[in-house]
Write a protein that holds these residues in place. Structure first.
Motif, PDB file in Angstrom:
ATOM      1  N   ASN A 221      48.679  76.405 107.748  1.00 28.52           N
ATOM      2  CA  ASN A 221      48.896  77.165 106.567  1.00 28.52           C
ATOM      3  C   ASN A 221      50.235  76.826 105.999  1.00 28.52           C
ATOM      4  OD1 ASN A 221      49.865  79.516 105.038  1.00 28.52           O
ATOM      5  ND2 ASN A 221      48.832  81.125 106.406  1.00 28.52           N
ATOM      6  N   PRO A 222      50.000  76.437 104.748  1.00 24.56           N
ATOM      7  CA  PRO A 222      51.111  75.729 103.915  1.00 24.56           C
ATOM      8  C   PRO A 222      52.193  76.663 103.434  1.00 24.56           C
ATOM      9  CG  PRO A 222      49.099  75.716 102.540  1.00 24.56           C
ATOM     10  CD  PRO A 222      48.814  76.093 104.038  1.00 24.56           C
ATOM     11  N   GLN A 223      51.872  78.171 103.340  1.00 24.95           N
ATOM     12  CA  GLN A 223      52.724  79.103 102.845  1.00 24.95           C
ATOM     13  C   GLN A 223      53.482  79.389 104.030  1.00 24.95           C
ATOM     14  OE1 GLN A 223      49.921  82.095 101.545  1.00 24.95           O
ATOM     15  NE2 GLN A 223      50.576  81.545  99.402  1.00 24.95           N
ATOM     16  N   ALA A 224      53.269  79.599 105.295  1.00 21.17           N
ATOM     17  CA  ALA A 224      54.224  79.929 106.461  1.00 21.17           C
ATOM     18  C   ALA A 224      54.763  78.385 107.125  1.00 21.17           C
ATOM     19  CB  ALA A 224      53.204  80.965 107.358  1.00 21.17           C
ATOM     20  N   GLY A 225      54.040  77.536 106.916  1.00 19.68           N
ATOM     21  CA  GLY A 225      54.254  76.093 107.619  1.00 19.68           C
ATOM     22  C   GLY A 225      53.945  76.284 108.985  1.00 19.68           C
ATOM     23  N   HIS A 226      52.872  77.083 109.182  1.00 17.72           N
ATOM     24  CA  HIS A 226      52.420  76.989 110.599  1.00 17.72           C
ATOM     25  C   HIS A 226      51.111  76.047 110.855  1.00 17.72           C
ATOM     26  CE1 HIS A 226      54.844  80.563 111.006  1.00 17.72           C
ATOM     27  NE2 HIS A 226      53.816  81.332 110.646  1.00 17.72           N
ATOM     28  N   GLU A 227      51.203  75.703 112.045  1.00 19.90           N
ATOM     29  CA  GLU A 227      50.254  74.490 112.323  1.00 19.90           C
ATOM     30  C   GLU A 227      49.777  74.383 113.646  1.00 19.90           C
ATOM     31  OE1 GLU A 227      48.725  70.498 114.055  1.00 19.90           O
ATOM     32  OE2 GLU A 227      50.790  71.447 114.433  1.00 19.90           O
ATOM     33  N   PHE A 228      48.451  74.330 114.029  1.00 17.51           N
ATOM     34  CA  PHE A 228      48.025  74.092 115.398  1.00 17.51           C
ATOM     35  C   PHE A 228      46.803  73.213 115.406  1.00 17.51           C
ATOM     36  CE2 PHE A 228      45.163  74.875 118.861  1.00 17.51           C
ATOM     37  CZ  PHE A 228      45.824  74.616 119.957  1.00 17.51           C
ATOM     38  N   SER A 229      46.709  72.147 116.304  1.00 18.61           N
ATOM     39  CA  SER A 229      45.428  71.119 116.283  1.00 18.61           C
ATOM     40  C   SER A 229      45.316  71.022 117.791  1.00 18.61           C
ATOM     41  CB  SER A 229      46.051  69.843 115.585  1.00 18.61           C
ATOM     42  OG  SER A 229      46.131  69.977 114.463  1.00 18.61           O
ATOM     43  N   ALA A 230      43.897  70.737 117.903  1.00 19.25           N
ATOM     44  CA  ALA A 230      43.318  70.157 119.112  1.00 19.25           C
ATOM     45  C   ALA A 230      41.974  69.495 118.909  1.00 19.25           C
ATOM     46  CB  ALA A 230      42.726  71.641 120.012  1.00 19.25           C
ATOM     47  N   VAL A 231      42.098  68.339 119.739  1.00 19.07           N
ATOM     48  CA  VAL A 231      40.798  67.458 119.806  1.00 19.07           C
ATOM     49  C   VAL A 231      40.294  67.083 121.112  1.00 19.07           C
ATOM     50  CG1 VAL A 231      40.386  65.201 118.936  1.00 19.07           C
ATOM     51  CG2 VAL A 231      42.094  66.247 117.756  1.00 19.07           C
ATOM     52  N   ALA A 232      38.845  67.263 121.361  1.00 14.99           N
ATOM     53  CA  ALA A 232      38.607  67.031 122.546  1.00 14.99           C
ATOM     54  C   ALA A 232      37.247  65.949 122.546  1.00 14.99           C
ATOM     55  CB  ALA A 232      37.883  68.507 123.233  1.00 14.99           C
ATOM     56  N   GLY A 233      37.149  65.149 123.648  1.00 13.86           N
ATOM     57  CA  GLY A 233      36.011  64.159 123.454  1.00 13.86           C
ATOM     58  C   GLY A 233      35.858  63.745 125.023  1.00 13.86           C
ATOM     59  N   PHE A 234      34.849  62.578 124.988  1.00 15.03           N
ATOM     60  CA  PHE A 234      34.280  62.271 126.375  1.00 15.03           C
ATOM     61  C   PHE A 234      34.427  60.661 126.259  1.00 15.03           C
ATOM     62  CE2 PHE A 234      32.351  66.569 126.031  1.00 15.03           C
ATOM     63  CZ  PHE A 234      32.349  66.894 127.211  1.00 15.03           C
ATOM     64  N   THR A 235      34.492  59.882 127.288  1.00 16.74           N
ATOM     65  CA  THR A 235      34.728  58.567 127.597  1.00 16.74           C
ATOM     66  C   THR A 235      33.481  58.169 128.292  1.00 16.74           C
ATOM     67  OG1 THR A 235      37.123  58.591 126.951  1.00 16.74           O
ATOM     68  CG2 THR A 235      36.144  56.464 128.225  1.00 16.74           C
ATOM     69  N   TYR A 236      32.723  57.209 127.843  1.00 14.49           N
ATOM     70  CA  TYR A 236      31.776  56.476 128.717  1.00 14.49           C
ATOM     71  C   TYR A 236      32.204  55.091 128.918  1.00 14.49           C
ATOM     72  CZ  TYR A 236      27.398  54.092 130.450  1.00 14.49           C
ATOM     73  OH  TYR A 236      26.721  53.563 131.340  1.00 14.49           O
ATOM     74  N   ASN A 237      32.530  54.790 130.089  1.00 11.68           N
ATOM     75  CA  ASN A 237      33.083  53.423 130.620  1.00 11.68           C
ATOM     76  C   ASN A 237      31.826  52.362 130.950  1.00 11.68           C
ATOM     77  OD1 ASN A 237      35.877  53.901 130.767  1.00 11.68           O
ATOM     78  ND2 ASN A 237      35.200  55.565 131.652  1.00 11.68           N
ATOM     79  N   PHE A 238      31.731  51.151 130.549  1.00 17.45           N
ATOM     80  CA  PHE A 238      30.785  50.321 130.719  1.00 17.45           C
ATOM     81  C   PHE A 238      31.203  49.525 132.060  1.00 17.45           C
ATOM     82  CE2 PHE A 238      30.083  50.978 126.357  1.00 17.45           C
ATOM     83  CZ  PHE A 238      28.618  50.895 126.410  1.00 17.45           C
ATOM     84  N   LYS A 239      30.397  48.926 132.798  1.00 18.10           N
ATOM     85  CA  LYS A 239      30.595  48.186 134.280  1.00 18.10           C
ATOM     86  C   LYS A 239      31.802  46.908 134.005  1.00 18.10           C
ATOM     87  CE  LYS A 239      27.541  47.793 137.184  1.00 18.10           C
ATOM     88  NZ  LYS A 239      26.230  47.227 138.037  1.00 18.10           N
ATOM     89  N   ASN A 240      32.702  46.881 134.726  1.00 15.69           N
ATOM     90  CA  ASN A 240      33.593  45.831 134.831  1.00 15.69           C
ATOM     91  C   ASN A 240      32.780  44.467 135.297  1.00 15.69           C
ATOM     92  OD1 ASN A 240      35.727  43.939 135.288  1.00 15.69           O
ATOM     93  ND2 ASN A 240      37.063  45.345 135.544  1.00 15.69           N
ATOM     94  N   PRO A 241      32.390  43.406 134.568  1.00  9.86           N
ATOM     95  CA  PRO A 241      31.610  42.232 134.870  1.00  9.86           C
ATOM     96  C   PRO A 241      32.458  41.659 136.039  1.00  9.86           C
ATOM     97  CG  PRO A 241      32.556  41.820 132.814  1.00  9.86           C
ATOM     98  CD  PRO A 241      32.808  43.231 132.992  1.00  9.86           C
ATOM     99  N   ASP A 242      33.628  41.634 136.110  1.00  8.95           N
ATOM    100  CA  ASP A 242      34.617  40.895 136.982  1.00  8.95           C
ATOM    101  C   ASP A 242      34.405  41.541 138.477  1.00  8.95           C
ATOM    102  OD1 ASP A 242      35.027  38.759 135.228  1.00  8.95           O
ATOM    103  OD2 ASP A 242      36.988  40.094 134.562  1.00  8.95           O
TER     104      ASP A 242
END
Length: 356
Positions: A221-242
């Motif tokens: 809200n630029p008039q009041a200067g209030h801000e809130f953010s949230a970001v969510a996600g998932f990670t898929y990992n591949f096999k470590n070849p070593d």
């Protein structure tokens, strides 16, 4: 479209830069000893924070980040490093009483290009992050290994450090604006080209590829200067070849809340939650599923200023970690400087709504 007040217009133009930093400093795998295989995960909590989903000014932007972290661990989180570095066979029973300490000092560079032409009704941006720096770790305690009736106990300490380059981390974001509501989706990942060895205690790469995707929301809200953010996600990992080790799937949430005190200065809080939701594959039986968890929270402050005909931005944020499980915990700080195109005076942020 209604006419904005002068203050609202200034704040809206200012947040373009803060927004670019929220994206440009998304970071990458930085910490040498975080969760999953040997205590290391791809996702670094804190990659997103305030204003993450708000639109940017089209064109090239650049962010430089100094990142410092200091963490420690006991129990299975420390034992995992001994098991992986020592290559302890799966049929050997182990009893470990260890302490792990680690820290890293890194510099990240992240060029990003924001397109002016809408894509699916939103704003597309692509970028890549590279890093250079130093990582160090030390491990101390005792290890008892047993095969049948034979048992051997080893006590002592050893350390390791490395100064080199890390992996590469490409990212693409797509954002939509609807008044005070902003939405985004993103995809990022790990290209494992950094300094890594499965026998080292400290690394700047993770030795395997990963892909991460998710979405986020920002209320501003630029008039009041209030801000809130949230970001969510998932990670898929591949096999470590070593090592033939494959990390489980991770879930994470980053958030930030801020208040603009003037057209140039804001303060607020940042935080994150990280939880591994599936077991690792290929781990030593002593570690079990080795699912990791950590929470973090801390303060932030941001300052905007002109740099010629460009816009500069400084941000300092820090996190204290707690409720860690199968994962080292401590604290970390991010000092960011970014430069991006200046929003023309009188130009109001786009109010395009999402198209279904």
């Amino acid at each position: 479209m209604r006419r904005e007040t002068n203050r609202e217009g200034i704040v809206r133009r200012s947040i373009h830069v803060a927004t670019s930093v929220a994206v440009l400093t998304f970071g990458a795998y930085l910490d040498p000893v975080y969760a999953d295989e040997g205590g290391v995960s791809y996702w670094l909590p804190g990659r997103f924070s305030s204003l993450a989903a708000t639109p940017q000014v089209p064109g090239w932007s650049m962010a430089a980040v100094y990142y410092h972290t200091s963490v420690s661990a006991f129990g299975s989180a420390a034992a995992s490093r001994e098991i992986h570095v020592g290559r302890i066979p799966a049929h050997v029973n182990v009893d470990l009483n260890l302490r792990l300490n680690a820290q890293a000092d890194l510099v990240l560079l992240n060029p990003t290009y924001t397109f002016a032409t809408p894509v699916l009704g939103g704003q597309l941006a692509i970028g890549v992050t590279g890093l250079f720096g130093r990582s160090s770790a030390d491990l101390a305690g005792t290890l008892t290994a047993a095969v049948g009736p034979l048992a051997v106990t080893r006590a002592g300490a050893f350390g390791d450090s490395i100064t080199s380059v890390g992996d590469l981390y490409p990212q693409a974001t797509l954002k939509w604006n609807a008044g005070v509501h902003n939405f985004m989706t993103y995809v990022t990942g790990d290209i494992p080209v950094g300094a890594y060895s499965p026998t080292r205690l400290a690394n700047l790469g993770i030795g395997h590829a990963a892909i991460d995707a998710g979405g986020g929301y920002t209320y501003f809200n630029p008039q009041a200067g209030h801000e809130f953010s949230a970001v969510a996600g998932f990670t898929y990992n591949f096999k470590n070849p070593d090592t033939q080790y494959q990390n489980g799937i991770d879930f994470h949430v980053d958030w930030g809340a801020s208040q603009f005190l003037s057209k140039q200065l804001f303060v607020g809080l940042v935080g994150y939650a990280y939880q591994q939701i599936t077991d690792d594959f290929g781990q030593h039986p002593a570690l079990g599923g080795f699912r990791s968890r950590v929470l973090g929270v801390g303060p932030q402050i941001g300052f905007l200023f002109p740099v010629g005909d460009m816009q500069g931005y400084l941000n300092l944020k820090g996190y204290g970690e707690f409720a860690a499980e199968n994962r080292p915990a401590g604290w970390n700080t991010w000092l960011t400087f970014s430069i991006s195109p200046m929003a023309p005076a009188g130009i109001v942020t786009s109010t395009r709504r999402m198209t279904k």
